[in-house]
Scaffold this active site. Sequence first.
Site, PDB file in Angstrom:
ATOM      1  CG  ASP A  13     -20.109 129.782  53.492  1.00  0.00           C
ATOM      2  OD1 ASP A  13     -19.727 128.931  54.327  1.00  0.00           O
ATOM      3  OD2 ASP A  13     -19.677 130.948  53.468  1.00  0.00           O
ATOM      4  N   GLY A  14     -22.383 128.115  55.151  1.00  0.00           N
ATOM      5  CA  GLY A  14     -23.223 128.425  56.309  1.00  0.00           C
ATOM      6  C   GLY A  14     -23.559 127.234  57.191  1.00  0.00           C
ATOM      7  CG  ASN A  15     -22.794 123.335  55.781  1.00  0.00           C
ATOM      8  OD1 ASN A  15     -23.699 123.917  55.198  1.00  0.00           O
ATOM      9  ND2 ASN A  15     -22.071 122.383  55.231  1.00  0.00           N
ATOM     10  CD1 TRP A  18     -29.319 125.609  59.280  1.00  0.00           C
ATOM     11  CD2 TRP A  18     -28.482 123.890  60.450  1.00  0.00           C
ATOM     12  NE1 TRP A  18     -30.326 124.684  59.462  1.00  0.00           N
ATOM     13  CE2 TRP A  18     -29.839 123.630  60.175  1.00  0.00           C
ATOM     14  CE3 TRP A  18     -27.746 122.943  61.172  1.00  0.00           C
ATOM     15  CZ2 TRP A  18     -30.481 122.459  60.594  1.00  0.00           C
ATOM     16  CZ3 TRP A  18     -28.368 121.790  61.596  1.00  0.00           C
ATOM     17  CH2 TRP A  18     -29.725 121.565  61.311  1.00  0.00           C
ATOM     18  NE  ARG A  26     -17.017 124.478  61.874  1.00  0.00           N
ATOM     19  CZ  ARG A  26     -17.387 125.507  61.125  1.00  0.00           C
ATOM     20  NH1 ARG A  26     -17.945 126.563  61.675  1.00  0.00           N
ATOM     21  NH2 ARG A  26     -17.177 125.495  59.830  1.00  0.00           N
ATOM     22  CG  HIS A  30     -20.132 120.004  57.874  1.00  0.00           C
ATOM     23  ND1 HIS A  30     -20.112 121.170  57.140  1.00  0.00           N
ATOM     24  CD2 HIS A  30     -19.084 120.091  58.737  1.00  0.00           C
ATOM     25  CE1 HIS A  30     -19.093 121.924  57.539  1.00  0.00           C
ATOM     26  NE2 HIS A  30     -18.459 121.289  58.511  1.00  0.00           N
ATOM     27  CG  ASN A  61     -12.908 124.125  53.139  1.00  0.00           C
ATOM     28  OD1 ASN A  61     -13.700 123.905  52.225  1.00  0.00           O
ATOM     29  ND2 ASN A  61     -12.970 125.247  53.860  1.00  0.00           N
ATOM     30  CD1 TRP A  62      -6.764 120.559  51.575  1.00  0.00           C
ATOM     31  CD2 TRP A  62      -7.141 118.818  52.929  1.00  0.00           C
ATOM     32  NE1 TRP A  62      -7.129 119.482  50.794  1.00  0.00           N
ATOM     33  CE2 TRP A  62      -7.359 118.400  51.589  1.00  0.00           C
ATOM     34  CE3 TRP A  62      -7.319 117.884  53.952  1.00  0.00           C
ATOM     35  CZ2 TRP A  62      -7.744 117.103  51.262  1.00  0.00           C
ATOM     36  CZ3 TRP A  62      -7.704 116.591  53.620  1.00  0.00           C
ATOM     37  CH2 TRP A  62      -7.914 116.215  52.297  1.00  0.00           C
ATOM     38  NE  ARG A 184     -15.085 134.803  52.455  1.00  0.00           N
ATOM     39  CZ  ARG A 184     -15.819 135.282  53.444  1.00  0.00           C
ATOM     40  NH1 ARG A 184     -16.256 136.530  53.412  1.00  0.00           N
ATOM     41  NH2 ARG A 184     -16.135 134.531  54.486  1.00  0.00           N
TER      42      ARG A 184
HETATM   43  C1  IPE Z   1     -15.930 128.010  50.721  1.00  0.00           C
HETATM   44  O1  IPE Z   1     -16.474 128.215  51.971  1.00  0.00           O
HETATM   45  C2  IPE Z   1     -15.695 126.560  50.481  1.00  0.00           C
HETATM   46  C3  IPE Z   1     -16.883 125.702  50.410  1.00  0.00           C
HETATM   47  C4  IPE Z   1     -18.116 126.079  50.513  1.00  0.00           C
HETATM   48  C5  IPE Z   1     -16.620 124.320  50.203  1.00  0.00           C
HETATM   49  P1  IPE Z   1     -15.580 128.627  53.234  1.00  0.00           P
HETATM   50  O2  IPE Z   1     -16.518 128.840  54.355  1.00  0.00           O
HETATM   51  O3  IPE Z   1     -14.494 127.624  53.424  1.00  0.00           O
HETATM   52  O4  IPE Z   1     -14.931 129.977  52.721  1.00  0.00           O
HETATM   53  P2  IPE Z   1     -14.397 131.242  53.533  1.00  0.00           P
HETATM   54  O5  IPE Z   1     -13.397 130.736  54.515  1.00  0.00           O
HETATM   55  O6  IPE Z   1     -15.581 131.855  54.212  1.00  0.00           O
HETATM   56  O7  IPE Z   1     -13.827 132.114  52.462  1.00  0.00           O
HETATM   57  C1  IPE Z   2     -19.645 125.306  54.248  1.00  0.00           C
HETATM   58  O1  IPE Z   2     -20.091 125.648  55.520  1.00  0.00           O
HETATM   59  C2  IPE Z   2     -19.173 123.878  54.187  1.00  0.00           C
HETATM   60  C3  IPE Z   2     -17.731 123.718  53.907  1.00  0.00           C
HETATM   61  C4  IPE Z   2     -16.896 124.682  53.717  1.00  0.00           C
HETATM   62  C5  IPE Z   2     -17.245 122.371  53.861  1.00  0.00           C
HETATM   63  P1  IPE Z   2     -19.079 126.211  56.614  1.00  0.00           P
HETATM   64  O2  IPE Z   2     -18.547 125.050  57.394  1.00  0.00           O
HETATM   65  O3  IPE Z   2     -18.056 127.056  55.983  1.00  0.00           O
HETATM   66  O4  IPE Z   2     -20.046 127.062  57.511  1.00  0.00           O
HETATM   67  P2  IPE Z   2     -19.759 128.461  58.213  1.00  0.00           P
HETATM   68  O5  IPE Z   2     -19.248 129.388  57.153  1.00  0.00           O
HETATM   69  O6  IPE Z   2     -18.741 128.191  59.274  1.00  0.00           O
HETATM   70  O7  IPE Z   2     -21.072 128.870  58.765  1.00  0.00           O
HETATM   71 MG    MG Z   3     -18.030 129.047  55.566  1.00  0.00          MG
END
Ligand code: IPE
Ligand code: IPE
Ligand code: MG
Length: 238
Positions: A13-15, A18, A26, A30, A61-62, A184
């Site tokens: 998480d956190g892409n 970043w 965004r 990734h 994520n969809w 979480r």
């Molecule tokens: C969980 O991250 C799913 C993946 C890392 C692939 P999300 O960023 O989608 O989760 P939430 O929305 O913060 O719970």
């Molecule tokens: C996790 O990074 C990657 C996926 C869920 C695919 P996020 O895209 O959720 O990054 P934040 O949470 O918005 O920083």
């Molecule tokens: Mg996230």
Amino acid sequence: MRAVPRHVACVMDGNGRWARRRSLPRTAGHRAAETAVIDVIEAARAAGVEWLSLYAFSTENWSRPSDEVDYLMRLVRRVVRKHAPLLLARGVRCRFLGVSDPRIPPELAQDFDDLTTLTGENRGMTLTVAFDHGGRRDIVEAARSLIRSGTPAGEVTEAVLAAHLPFPDTPDVDLVIRTSGEQRISNFMLWQVAYAEMVFPQVLWPDFRAPHFVECLQAYRRRDRRFGGAPTQPNGEH
Ligand code: IPE
Ligand code: IPE
Ligand code: MG
């Protein structure tokens, strides 16, 4: 308790954050995640982790904007194809958990199948990539499969239900690592994480590297896993 967790599961998480910190789209976050993925695979192998699971795309994520979803599909395809020779050479057995939605491009599903077949005989670490994965959905699928099997209600035990989950050979998760400070589980391998230890490093996934992974393993080693029993450490605080 084993000093090294047998099964480590990462919520990558956190892409997005970043990228935002760099005023980038965004998708740039990734793209930058690829290096972290390879570093963690190598670090896990080197540490003697037998099972590594990576959460790459959730059923939730969809709901992201379609251009981000499309980008992720293309990126994952590129990463899978590019690193297939490395994974084969390292003896990593790869497989994909989820992958049931018709919105997944057929060529990506094919690449997943190809990598699974290519590395199927490997006997090193098992890498499970959770893609289009939802922990609750897996449990629902297991319930359906159980009902179809005609198992009498009185014979349903935890072990019997678990045998109907996708990839039933997967051992319980010992350690969950979720980067970016979020705390979480976001519907990740719900059945298997029942007694996992959890660590929440602040570092964003694109910056996560082998030393961070090793720190997480060290944190795990300091935990006293009790599984509901009495403390095992003499003079412990508990
Ligand atoms: C969980 O991250 C799913 C993946 C890392 C692939 P999300 O960023 O989608 O989760 P939430 O929305 O913060 O719970
Ligand atoms: C996790 O990074 C990657 C996926 C869920 C695919 P996020 O895209 O959720 O990054 P934040 O949470 O918005 O920083
Ligand atoms: Mg996230």
